[in-house]
Design a protein around this motif. Structure first.
Motif, PDB file in Angstrom:
ATOM      1  N   ILE B 133       0.855  -1.188   0.000  1.00 52.22           N
ATOM      2  CA  ILE B 133       0.000   0.000   0.000  1.00 52.22           C
ATOM      3  C   ILE B 133       0.890   1.237   0.000  1.00 52.22           C
ATOM      4  O   ILE B 133       1.913   1.284   0.678  1.00 52.22           O
ATOM      5  CB  ILE B 133      -0.907   0.004   1.240  1.00 52.22           C
ATOM      6  CG1 ILE B 133      -1.667  -1.315   1.353  1.00 52.22           C
ATOM      7  CG2 ILE B 133      -1.866   1.174   1.211  1.00 52.22           C
ATOM      8  CD1 ILE B 133      -2.488  -1.668   0.160  1.00 52.22           C
ATOM      9  N   LYS B 134       0.505   2.227  -0.808  1.00 47.73           N
ATOM     10  CA  LYS B 134       1.237   3.489  -0.833  1.00 47.73           C
ATOM     11  C   LYS B 134       0.277   4.622  -0.534  1.00 47.73           C
ATOM     12  O   LYS B 134      -0.920   4.412  -0.391  1.00 47.73           O
ATOM     13  CB  LYS B 134       1.861   3.701  -2.222  1.00 47.73           C
ATOM     14  CG  LYS B 134       2.869   2.638  -2.589  1.00 47.73           C
ATOM     15  CD  LYS B 134       3.567   3.002  -3.887  1.00 47.73           C
ATOM     16  CE  LYS B 134       4.129   1.769  -4.576  1.00 47.73           C
ATOM     17  NZ  LYS B 134       3.242   1.206  -5.583  1.00 47.73           N
ATOM     18  N   LYS B 135       0.829   5.822  -0.452  1.00 46.34           N
ATOM     19  CA  LYS B 135      -0.014   6.988  -0.216  1.00 46.34           C
ATOM     20  C   LYS B 135      -0.871   7.265  -1.458  1.00 46.34           C
ATOM     21  O   LYS B 135      -0.491   6.909  -2.577  1.00 46.34           O
ATOM     22  CB  LYS B 135       0.882   8.193   0.085  1.00 46.34           C
ATOM     23  CG  LYS B 135       0.168   9.268   0.856  1.00 46.34           C
ATOM     24  CD  LYS B 135       0.995  10.500   1.057  1.00 46.34           C
ATOM     25  CE  LYS B 135       0.035  11.588   1.514  1.00 46.34           C
ATOM     26  NZ  LYS B 135       0.650  12.831   1.804  1.00 46.34           N
ATOM     27  N   ASN B 136      -2.041   7.866  -1.247  1.00 45.71           N
ATOM     28  CA  ASN B 136      -2.934   8.282  -2.335  1.00 45.71           C
ATOM     29  C   ASN B 136      -3.421   7.143  -3.221  1.00 45.71           C
ATOM     30  O   ASN B 136      -3.455   7.266  -4.444  1.00 45.71           O
ATOM     31  CB  ASN B 136      -2.259   9.344  -3.207  1.00 45.71           C
ATOM     32  CG  ASN B 136      -2.267  10.684  -2.518  1.00 45.71           C
ATOM     33  OD1 ASN B 136      -3.122  10.932  -1.659  1.00 45.71           O
ATOM     34  ND2 ASN B 136      -1.333  11.523  -2.870  1.00 45.71           N
ATOM     35  N   MET B 137      -3.782   6.016  -2.617  1.00 46.38           N
ATOM     36  CA  MET B 137      -4.469   4.986  -3.371  1.00 46.38           C
ATOM     37  C   MET B 137      -5.957   5.106  -3.056  1.00 46.38           C
ATOM     38  O   MET B 137      -6.337   5.448  -1.945  1.00 46.38           O
ATOM     39  CB  MET B 137      -3.992   3.601  -2.936  1.00 46.38           C
ATOM     40  CG  MET B 137      -2.654   3.234  -3.488  1.00 46.38           C
ATOM     41  SD  MET B 137      -2.385   1.516  -3.096  1.00 46.38           S
ATOM     42  CE  MET B 137      -0.746   1.294  -3.708  1.00 46.38           C
ATOM     43  N   ALA B 138      -6.783   4.793  -4.047  1.00 45.83           N
ATOM     44  CA  ALA B 138      -8.219   4.894  -3.834  1.00 45.83           C
ATOM     45  C   ALA B 138      -8.695   3.777  -2.910  1.00 45.83           C
ATOM     46  O   ALA B 138      -8.136   2.693  -2.900  1.00 45.83           O
ATOM     47  CB  ALA B 138      -8.946   4.806  -5.162  1.00 45.83           C
ATOM     48  N   VAL B 139      -9.722   4.071  -2.114  1.00 46.38           N
ATOM     49  CA  VAL B 139     -10.340   3.045  -1.286  1.00 46.38           C
ATOM     50  C   VAL B 139     -11.827   3.026  -1.607  1.00 46.38           C
ATOM     51  O   VAL B 139     -12.489   4.063  -1.589  1.00 46.38           O
ATOM     52  CB  VAL B 139     -10.124   3.340   0.217  1.00 46.38           C
ATOM     53  CG1 VAL B 139     -10.805   2.278   1.059  1.00 46.38           C
ATOM     54  CG2 VAL B 139      -8.652   3.401   0.537  1.00 46.38           C
ATOM     55  N   ILE B 140     -12.343   1.843  -1.960  1.00 45.13           N
ATOM     56  CA  ILE B 140     -13.770   1.720  -2.273  1.00 45.13           C
ATOM     57  C   ILE B 140     -14.348   0.554  -1.490  1.00 45.13           C
ATOM     58  O   ILE B 140     -13.619  -0.312  -1.013  1.00 45.13           O
ATOM     59  CB  ILE B 140     -14.002   1.504  -3.787  1.00 45.13           C
ATOM     60  CG1 ILE B 140     -13.343   0.222  -4.246  1.00 45.13           C
ATOM     61  CG2 ILE B 140     -13.488   2.676  -4.592  1.00 45.13           C
ATOM     62  CD1 ILE B 140     -13.635  -0.120  -5.679  1.00 45.13           C
ATOM     63  N   SER B 141     -15.661   0.565  -1.348  1.00 48.20           N
ATOM     64  CA  SER B 141     -16.320  -0.595  -0.770  1.00 48.20           C
ATOM     65  C   SER B 141     -17.202  -1.172  -1.863  1.00 48.20           C
ATOM     66  O   SER B 141     -17.279  -0.626  -2.962  1.00 48.20           O
ATOM     67  CB  SER B 141     -17.151  -0.201   0.446  1.00 48.20           C
ATOM     68  OG  SER B 141     -18.296   0.494   0.024  1.00 48.20           O
ATOM     69  N   SER B 142     -17.894  -2.258  -1.580  1.00 50.54           N
ATOM     70  CA  SER B 142     -18.736  -2.819  -2.628  1.00 50.54           C
ATOM     71  C   SER B 142     -19.897  -1.893  -2.945  1.00 50.54           C
ATOM     72  O   SER B 142     -20.517  -1.975  -3.993  1.00 50.54           O
ATOM     73  CB  SER B 142     -19.239  -4.197  -2.211  1.00 50.54           C
ATOM     74  OG  SER B 142     -19.935  -4.082  -1.004  1.00 50.54           O
ATOM     75  N   ALA B 143     -20.196  -0.956  -2.045  1.00 46.70           N
ATOM     76  CA  ALA B 143     -21.309  -0.037  -2.292  1.00 46.70           C
ATOM     77  C   ALA B 143     -20.869   1.236  -3.011  1.00 46.70           C
ATOM     78  O   ALA B 143     -21.649   1.843  -3.731  1.00 46.70           O
ATOM     79  CB  ALA B 143     -21.971   0.327  -0.968  1.00 46.70           C
ATOM     80  N   GLY B 144     -19.625   1.657  -2.857  1.00 43.39           N
ATOM     81  CA  GLY B 144     -19.203   2.891  -3.511  1.00 43.39           C
ATOM     82  C   GLY B 144     -17.898   3.413  -2.951  1.00 43.39           C
ATOM     83  O   GLY B 144     -17.189   2.704  -2.255  1.00 43.39           O
TER      84      GLY B 144
END
Lengths: 172, 279
Positions: B133-144
């Motif tokens: 994992i690095k800085k500024n990676m997107a994080v999403i869930s199954s909903a959005g």
């Protein structure tokens, strides 16, 4: 003496854990964030040296900051609160001063005294905390509302916890 | 000189106060400007261990609904699987794999700490640089959408969630592609505001908002939310749209961290053009 120190150290850890594991997860609405851990600074003994007061407040704030991801914010509010504590204690002192060996709690000084003393310190703490968090004047009034509502809830929880402690002491 | 020492010794309480307060402000400012002070956040080992233990206990209470959700998601993924498609053409066809290049890589993660009721909310996940994992990676869930990673330690990372005054997500209307920045106004954890939508865009309540192609962090067309209401910004030819976020931040447990393999290349190219423009 040693007893007091140990009791305060235990109180420190209990209050931090209660704050970050329980209170942090209780949602009372968006405007209400009680911070009960300030009870630690409120009920430190009268004889606490002033420098120790500031350092423990700083350490308490930094510990809470670790869990809330707010480097320095809680610490700043706590240190300010600790700084004003001696002055406010003096302001509300009884005619003969405080008796030796007593603590600033409801048990020794009664509800009206405790509410005015703790109330001022809590509002002061929350005021600094919420304005540092927002760091701008745009949402001035909604933040002010948050300060007041949260302070009331903190005070309520602090008073309730005082009664819990008190009962324990009578049993001893 | 002696007088000064006496003066300071006499008022040591005040000076000690100033010193500690200055230290706090320094931490606070540094935290805003640069990297957040590396040890006073919840990705530090001590607090992260306490929090993940507490999270582990709490999770048992959500196992049932979480299982149901995962099963549902599995079913949906199976339906996208090649095995669940039957071949319609009888003639032969060739698949040239080299025309596809993987752009996004997904890592699953678990939220071990989460807040929704502060003005600036953060989430802590149980993945760190050991897991890539690095800085500024997107994080999403199954909903959005959920947010993007901020600080990374060995086994944990913190996520600046959508519910943070400093987060801006580039979002667009799914139906016509008009885009704008999405911010959180701090009023409710369920709603965010999408600004700068031109007034000629026709919208109704329930229109879908997704991430736009202009974001280097988020893959395109990730669900953000639906239109709740809109009003015209004062003295501007734009609508501000109140968006109901599709992610329920109160129930967030399992999320995905998305790495954009081409992000660095794109960022570098854009930076080069900008610098060239200045000269």
């Amino acid at each position: 003496m040693t007893n007091t120190i140990i009791r305060n150290i235990i109180r420190f850890f209990v209050l931090v854990l209660v704050q970050v594991l329980i209170i942090k997860n209780i949602e009372l609405g968006r405007f209400i964030n009680p911070f009960v851990y300030v009870l630690f600074i409120i009920v430190l003994p009268f004889e606490t040296p002033k420098w120790l007061l500031l350092f423990t407040a700083f350490f308490l704030g930094i510990t809470i900051d670790m869990f809330y991801d707010t480097a320095g914010m809680h610490a700043a509010a706590c240190v300010l609160m600790a700084y004003f504590r001696p002055g406010i204690l003096k302001l509300f002192s009884p005619r003969d001063g405080y008796e030796f060996g007593t603590q600033p709690t409801i048990q020794y000084l009664g509800i009206p005294w405790f509410i005015s003393y703790a109330g001022i310190l809590i509002v002061l703490h929350h005021f600094i905390l919420f304005y540092l968090e927002i760091f701008r004047l745009q949402e001035f009034f909604s933040t002010f509302f948050r300060v007041l509502i949260s302070s009331i809830f903190t005070l309520l929880l602090v008073v309730i916890s005082q009664y819990l402690f008190q009962r324990k002491k009578e049993q001893e | 000189m002696r007088n000064l020492v006496v003066f300071i010794a006499k008022n040591y309480f005040f000076f000690l106060f100033l010193l500690l307060e200055a230290l706090c402000i320094y931490l606070l400012v540094q935290n805003n400007k640069f990297q957040r002070a590396s040890f006073i956040n919840s990705s530090n080992q001590v607090s992260a261990t306490v929090l993940s233990t507490s999270e582990n206990i709490q999770q048992y209470f959500y196992l049932k609904s979480e299982n149901e959700r995962l099963a549902k998601e599995n079913a949906e993924l199976h339906s996208h699987d090649l095995l669940s498609f039957s071949v319609l053409t009888d003639g032969w066809f060739a698949v040239n794999d080299t025309i596809y290049r993987q752009k996004y890589v997904y890592t699953n993660a678990k939220a071990v700490n989460n807040s929704t009721n502060l003005r600036n909310n953060f989430i802590t996940l149980d993945r760190g640089y050991k897991q890539g994992i690095k800085k500024n990676m997107a994080v999403i869930s199954s909903a959005g959408v959920v947010g993007h990673t901020q600080d990374v330690s060995e086994n944990f990372c913190t996520v600046m969630s959508v519910l943070n005054s400093k987060t801006t997500i580039n979002a667009k209307f799914k139906k016509d592609g008009s885009f704008g920045p999405l911010n959180w106004d701090g009023v409710s954890y369920e709603f965010a505001t999408l600004n700068d939508i031109p007034t000629h865009v026709k919208m109704v309540k329930g229109d879908t908002i997704v991430t736009s192609q202009n974001s280097t962090m988020f893959p395109e067309n990730i669900m953000v939310g639906t239109v709740e209401s809109y009003y015209r910004e004062e003295a501007k030819p734009f609508f501000a749209v109140k968006v109901k976020l599709s992610t329920d931040f109160k129930k967030l447990t399992h999320v995905y961290i998305v790495e954009n393999k081409l992000k660095q290349e794109q960022d570098e190219l854009e930076k080069k053009s900008e610098e060239g423009n200045k000269e």
